[in-house]
Design an enzyme around this catalytic site. Structure first.
Site, PDB file in Angstrom:
ATOM      1  N   SER A   1       0.831  -1.199   0.000  1.00 58.86           N
ATOM      2  CA  SER A   1       0.000   0.000   0.000  1.00 58.86           C
ATOM      3  C   SER A   1       0.867   1.251   0.000  1.00 58.86           C
ATOM      4  CB  SER A   1      -0.847  -0.027   1.274  1.00 58.86           C
ATOM      5  OG  SER A   1      -1.390   1.236   1.530  1.00 58.86           O
TER       6      SER A   1
ATOM      7  N   TYR B   1      -2.089  -1.249  10.827  1.00 59.74           N
ATOM      8  CA  TYR B   1      -2.344  -1.861   9.521  1.00 59.74           C
ATOM      9  C   TYR B   1      -1.190  -1.560   8.567  1.00 59.74           C
ATOM     10  CZ  TYR B   1      -3.848  -1.977   4.686  1.00 59.74           C
ATOM     11  OH  TYR B   1      -3.878  -2.181   3.330  1.00 59.74           O
TER      12      TYR B   1
ATOM     13  N   LYS C   1       1.978  -3.916   6.616  1.00 56.09           N
ATOM     14  CA  LYS C   1       2.390  -3.893   5.196  1.00 56.09           C
ATOM     15  C   LYS C   1       3.902  -3.650   5.094  1.00 56.09           C
ATOM     16  CE  LYS C   1      -1.531  -4.749   3.469  1.00 56.09           C
ATOM     17  NZ  LYS C   1      -1.742  -6.030   2.811  1.00 56.09           N
TER      18      LYS C   1
HETATM   19  P1  NAD Z   1     -10.915  -7.458   1.430  1.00 52.03           P
HETATM   20  O1  NAD Z   1     -11.103  -7.427   2.884  1.00 52.03           O
HETATM   21  O2  NAD Z   1     -12.089  -7.192   0.555  1.00 52.03           O
HETATM   22  O3  NAD Z   1     -10.271  -8.856   0.981  1.00 52.03           O
HETATM   23  C1  NAD Z   1      -9.427  -9.596   1.825  1.00 52.03           C
HETATM   24  C2  NAD Z   1      -9.903 -11.033   1.784  1.00 52.03           C
HETATM   25  O4  NAD Z   1      -9.042 -11.827   2.600  1.00 52.03           O
HETATM   26  C3  NAD Z   1     -11.327 -11.224   2.317  1.00 52.03           C
HETATM   27  O5  NAD Z   1     -12.076 -11.979   1.387  1.00 52.03           O
HETATM   28  C4  NAD Z   1     -11.135 -11.975   3.642  1.00 52.03           C
HETATM   29  O6  NAD Z   1     -12.214 -12.849   3.897  1.00 52.03           O
HETATM   30  C5  NAD Z   1      -9.835 -12.708   3.389  1.00 52.03           C
HETATM   31  N1  NAD Z   1      -9.038 -13.035   4.572  1.00 52.03           N
HETATM   32  C6  NAD Z   1      -8.614 -12.193   5.547  1.00 52.03           C
HETATM   33  N2  NAD Z   1      -7.862 -12.852   6.447  1.00 52.03           N
HETATM   34  C7  NAD Z   1      -7.786 -14.146   6.017  1.00 52.03           C
HETATM   35  C8  NAD Z   1      -7.141 -15.307   6.499  1.00 52.03           C
HETATM   36  N3  NAD Z   1      -6.409 -15.292   7.618  1.00 52.03           N
HETATM   37  N4  NAD Z   1      -7.293 -16.452   5.801  1.00 52.03           N
HETATM   38  C9  NAD Z   1      -8.026 -16.500   4.688  1.00 52.03           C
HETATM   39  N5  NAD Z   1      -8.653 -15.431   4.170  1.00 52.03           N
HETATM   40  C10 NAD Z   1      -8.526 -14.269   4.830  1.00 52.03           C
HETATM   41  O7  NAD Z   1      -9.728  -6.418   1.078  1.00 52.03           O
HETATM   42  P2  NAD Z   1      -9.272  -5.825  -0.319  1.00 52.03           P
HETATM   43  O8  NAD Z   1      -9.659  -4.388  -0.377  1.00 52.03           O
HETATM   44  O9  NAD Z   1      -9.655  -6.735  -1.418  1.00 52.03           O
HETATM   45  O10 NAD Z   1      -7.700  -5.841  -0.102  1.00 52.03           O
HETATM   46  C11 NAD Z   1      -6.910  -6.934  -0.522  1.00 52.03           C
HETATM   47  C12 NAD Z   1      -5.491  -6.713  -0.065  1.00 52.03           C
HETATM   48  O11 NAD Z   1      -5.011  -5.483  -0.590  1.00 52.03           O
HETATM   49  C13 NAD Z   1      -5.359  -6.601   1.464  1.00 52.03           C
HETATM   50  O12 NAD Z   1      -4.166  -7.227   1.856  1.00 52.03           O
HETATM   51  C14 NAD Z   1      -5.274  -5.116   1.683  1.00 52.03           C
HETATM   52  O13 NAD Z   1      -4.576  -4.799   2.848  1.00 52.03           O
HETATM   53  C15 NAD Z   1      -4.512  -4.658   0.449  1.00 52.03           C
HETATM   54  N6  NAD Z   1      -4.762  -3.249   0.125  1.00 52.03           N
HETATM   55  C16 NAD Z   1      -6.031  -2.800  -0.011  1.00 52.03           C
HETATM   56  C17 NAD Z   1      -6.267  -1.442  -0.283  1.00 52.03           C
HETATM   57  C18 NAD Z   1      -7.675  -0.928  -0.396  1.00 52.03           C
HETATM   58  O14 NAD Z   1      -7.848   0.287  -0.341  1.00 52.03           O
HETATM   59  N7  NAD Z   1      -8.683  -1.767  -0.593  1.00 52.03           N
HETATM   60  C19 NAD Z   1      -5.188  -0.556  -0.434  1.00 52.03           C
HETATM   61  C20 NAD Z   1      -3.890  -1.067  -0.316  1.00 52.03           C
HETATM   62  C21 NAD Z   1      -3.685  -2.424  -0.031  1.00 52.03           C
HETATM   63  N1  UFG Z   2     -12.643  11.223   3.457  1.00 53.67           N
HETATM   64  C1  UFG Z   2     -13.652  12.086   3.840  1.00 53.67           C
HETATM   65  N2  UFG Z   2     -14.759  11.536   4.417  1.00 53.67           N
HETATM   66  C2  UFG Z   2     -14.915  10.199   4.630  1.00 53.67           C
HETATM   67  C3  UFG Z   2     -13.873   9.332   4.234  1.00 53.67           C
HETATM   68  C4  UFG Z   2     -12.740   9.884   3.657  1.00 53.67           C
HETATM   69  O1  UFG Z   2     -13.552  13.296   3.674  1.00 53.67           O
HETATM   70  O2  UFG Z   2     -15.947   9.781   5.183  1.00 53.67           O
HETATM   71  C5  UFG Z   2     -11.437  11.781   2.791  1.00 53.67           C
HETATM   72  C6  UFG Z   2     -10.147  11.548   3.566  1.00 53.67           C
HETATM   73  O3  UFG Z   2      -9.931  12.578   4.486  1.00 53.67           O
HETATM   74  C7  UFG Z   2      -9.117  11.513   2.423  1.00 53.67           C
HETATM   75  C8  UFG Z   2      -9.897  10.914   1.248  1.00 53.67           C
HETATM   76  O4  UFG Z   2     -11.275  11.119   1.564  1.00 53.67           O
HETATM   77  O5  UFG Z   2      -8.746  12.819   2.075  1.00 53.67           O
HETATM   78  C9  UFG Z   2      -9.651   9.424   1.054  1.00 53.67           C
HETATM   79  O6  UFG Z   2      -9.870   8.732   2.286  1.00 53.67           O
HETATM   80  P1  UFG Z   2     -10.006   7.145   2.351  1.00 53.67           P
HETATM   81  O7  UFG Z   2     -10.325   6.789   3.754  1.00 53.67           O
HETATM   82  O8  UFG Z   2     -10.938   6.663   1.291  1.00 53.67           O
HETATM   83  O9  UFG Z   2      -8.554   6.636   1.930  1.00 53.67           O
HETATM   84  P2  UFG Z   2      -7.125   6.941   2.578  1.00 53.67           P
HETATM   85  O10 UFG Z   2      -6.339   7.684   1.553  1.00 53.67           O
HETATM   86  O11 UFG Z   2      -7.243   7.546   3.901  1.00 53.67           O
HETATM   87  O12 UFG Z   2      -6.526   5.475   2.784  1.00 53.67           O
HETATM   88  C10 UFG Z   2      -6.713   4.422   1.858  1.00 53.67           C
HETATM   89  C11 UFG Z   2      -6.808   3.101   2.615  1.00 53.67           C
HETATM   90  C12 UFG Z   2      -5.502   2.775   3.260  1.00 53.67           C
HETATM   91  C13 UFG Z   2      -4.404   2.781   2.245  1.00 53.67           C
HETATM   92  C14 UFG Z   2      -4.378   4.086   1.497  1.00 53.67           C
HETATM   93  C15 UFG Z   2      -3.385   3.945   0.394  1.00 53.67           C
HETATM   94  O13 UFG Z   2      -7.816   3.172   3.603  1.00 53.67           O
HETATM   95  O14 UFG Z   2      -5.544   1.485   3.781  1.00 53.67           O
HETATM   96  O15 UFG Z   2      -5.660   4.374   0.949  1.00 53.67           O
HETATM   97  O16 UFG Z   2      -3.233   5.128  -0.279  1.00 53.67           O
HETATM   98  F1  UFG Z   2      -3.229   2.602   2.863  1.00 53.67           F
END
Ligand code: NAD
Ligand code: UFG
Length: 334
Positions: free
Chosen positions: A124, A149, A153
């Site tokens: 991330s 979190y 990572k």
């Molecule tokens: P998500 O929660 O939708 O998907 C994660 C999946 O992993 C889920 O289906 C959950 O059931 C499964 N899971 C969790 N722990 C487990 C375990 N111990 N064993 C088996 N299954 C397990 O999340 P996502 O948004 O699809 O994110 C996927 C990956 O990308 C995550 O590692 C997350 O940290 C990373 N990531 C997500 C974002 C974002 O904004 N969505 C940004 C950066 C990184």
């Molecule tokens: N925001 C609002 N109101 C809300 C939610 C968010 O104003 O209810 C704003 C935040 O202040 C920020 C922007 O919208 O300026 C995006 O916020 P998000 O919570 O959607 O995303 P972040 O950038 O804070 O973080 C996300 C994931 C993290 C990841 C990161 C990577 O939550 O896990 O993106 O860039 F690490």
């Protein structure tokens, strides 16, 4: 020869499974459904005409993972499984360290045992910390993370570096995602978090569908064009395609440790997202400006040159697509 996708029924995992199946890859999913639903498998089948084999396991269990490797010929692993809620990780750090770290280490140990060394990891932009400049380049390296979190990572990235140093026959790709939003254009796959969402787009979705009254915009006094926070939002389908490209890259390499930012390179403000959502979907999003959320940065975005040049990947979809597709999915939930 199959790709094992852990967390393959989650938000990003499910979209990636679709792209892998569309490329003709054999896919095995391991997921414990802690943050996903079994119906995702039906959606994947409807979209692709294929139903991947699924193991309902906790990926912290070496025994369960070994069974997958014994029963299938796994050539590579894409690891999405993990918890991802920033706020919850601050309240329950051990839950996050336990799940995210043990899951990754156990998986890597099992891969090592079965001599499977092709690994893609979901990292991330949060690992950059606060480098003091808005454009993040891979070479900057990791900064101080602001929540457990993010620390998981950063720690897993370090574990992968140590592993590669100890045995450079590993073939590892770390993908640093910026802000994935949007949904599959079919409207059948998307993000549907439990409870009140923390992230911007899922929150807007609940306001649009009348489940929440208004959006709280966290601050309008940042040093940005309209005072609201700016992020690099990318469409989840573009992100999924990035994983296919990363796998192609690893297939071409004998070994290595590769790190790529995946974003669009263009930041948008919270107000940009709100007004674009209103325009493309013709729905009003009432909002209120509230104080800044602790830990938020004013603006950051990806430098994606490396992924463009080395993976041949570029994000193709814009924020209009992201806003339209997100709503298209949410409407189907009504
Ligand atoms: P998500 O929660 O939708 O998907 C994660 C999946 O992993 C889920 O289906 C959950 O059931 C499964 N899971 C969790 N722990 C487990 C375990 N111990 N064993 C088996 N299954 C397990 O999340 P996502 O948004 O699809 O994110 C996927 C990956 O990308 C995550 O590692 C997350 O940290 C990373 N990531 C997500 C974002 C974002 O904004 N969505 C940004 C950066 C990184
Ligand atoms: N925001 C609002 N109101 C809300 C939610 C968010 O104003 O209810 C704003 C935040 O202040 C920020 C922007 O919208 O300026 C995006 O916020 P998000 O919570 O959607 O995303 P972040 O950038 O804070 O973080 C996300 C994931 C993290 C990841 C990161 C990577 O939550 O896990 O993106 O860039 F690490």
């Amino acid at each position: 020869m199959a790709v094992l996708v852990t967390g393959g029924t989650g938000y990003i995992g499910s979209h990636t499974v679709v792209e892998l199946l569309n490329e003709g890859k054999e896919v095995i999913i391991a997921d414990n459904f802690s943050n996903s639903k079994t119906e995702v498998l039906d959606a994947i089948e409807k979209i692709t005409g294929k139903r991947p084999r699924i193991y309902n396991i906790d990926c912290r269990s070496a025994e369960s993972l070994e069974k997958i490797f014994e029963e299938n010929h796994i050539d590579s692993v894409i690891n999405f499984a993990g918890y991802k809620a920033v706020g919850e990780s601050v309240k329950l750090p051990l839950k996050y360290y336990n799940n995210n770290l043990f899951e990754a280490v156990t998986l890597l140990e099992v891969m090592q045992k079965f001599n499977c060394k092709k690994f893609i990891f979901s990292s991330s932009a949060t690992i950059y910390g606060d480098p003091g400049v808005p454009e993040y380049v891979e070479e900057m390296g990791r900064g101080k993370t602001s929540n457990p979190y993010g620390t998981t990572k950063a720690m897993i990235e370090q574990i992968l570096e140590d592993l590669y140093f100890s045995d450079n026959s590993w073939n590892i790709c770390i993908l640093r995602y910026f802000n994935p939003i949007g949904a599959h254009e079919s409207g059948m796959l998307g993000e549907n978090p439990n409870g009140i969402p923390n992230n911007l787009m899922p929150y807007i979705m609940k306001v649009a569908s009348g489940k929440l009254e208004k959006l709280n915009i966290f601050g309008n006094d940042y040093d940005t064009k309209d005072g609201t926070g700016m992020r690099d939002y990318l469409h989840v389908v573009d992100l999924a395609e990035g994983h296919v490209k990363a796998l192609d890259k690893l297939d071409k390499e004998d070994s290595g440790l590769f790190i790529y930012n995946l974003g669009t390179g263009t930041p948008y403000s919270v107000l940009d997202i709100v007004t674009t959502f209103e325009k493309v979907n013709n729905i009003k999003i009432p909002y209120e400006i509230v104080p800044r959320r602790p830990g938020d940065l004013a603006i950051y975005y990806a430098n994606c040159k490396k992924a463009n040049e080395e993976l041949g990947w570029v994000a193709k979809k814009g924020i209009e697509d992201m806003c339209r597709d997100s709503w298209n999915f949410e409407k189907n939930l009504q």
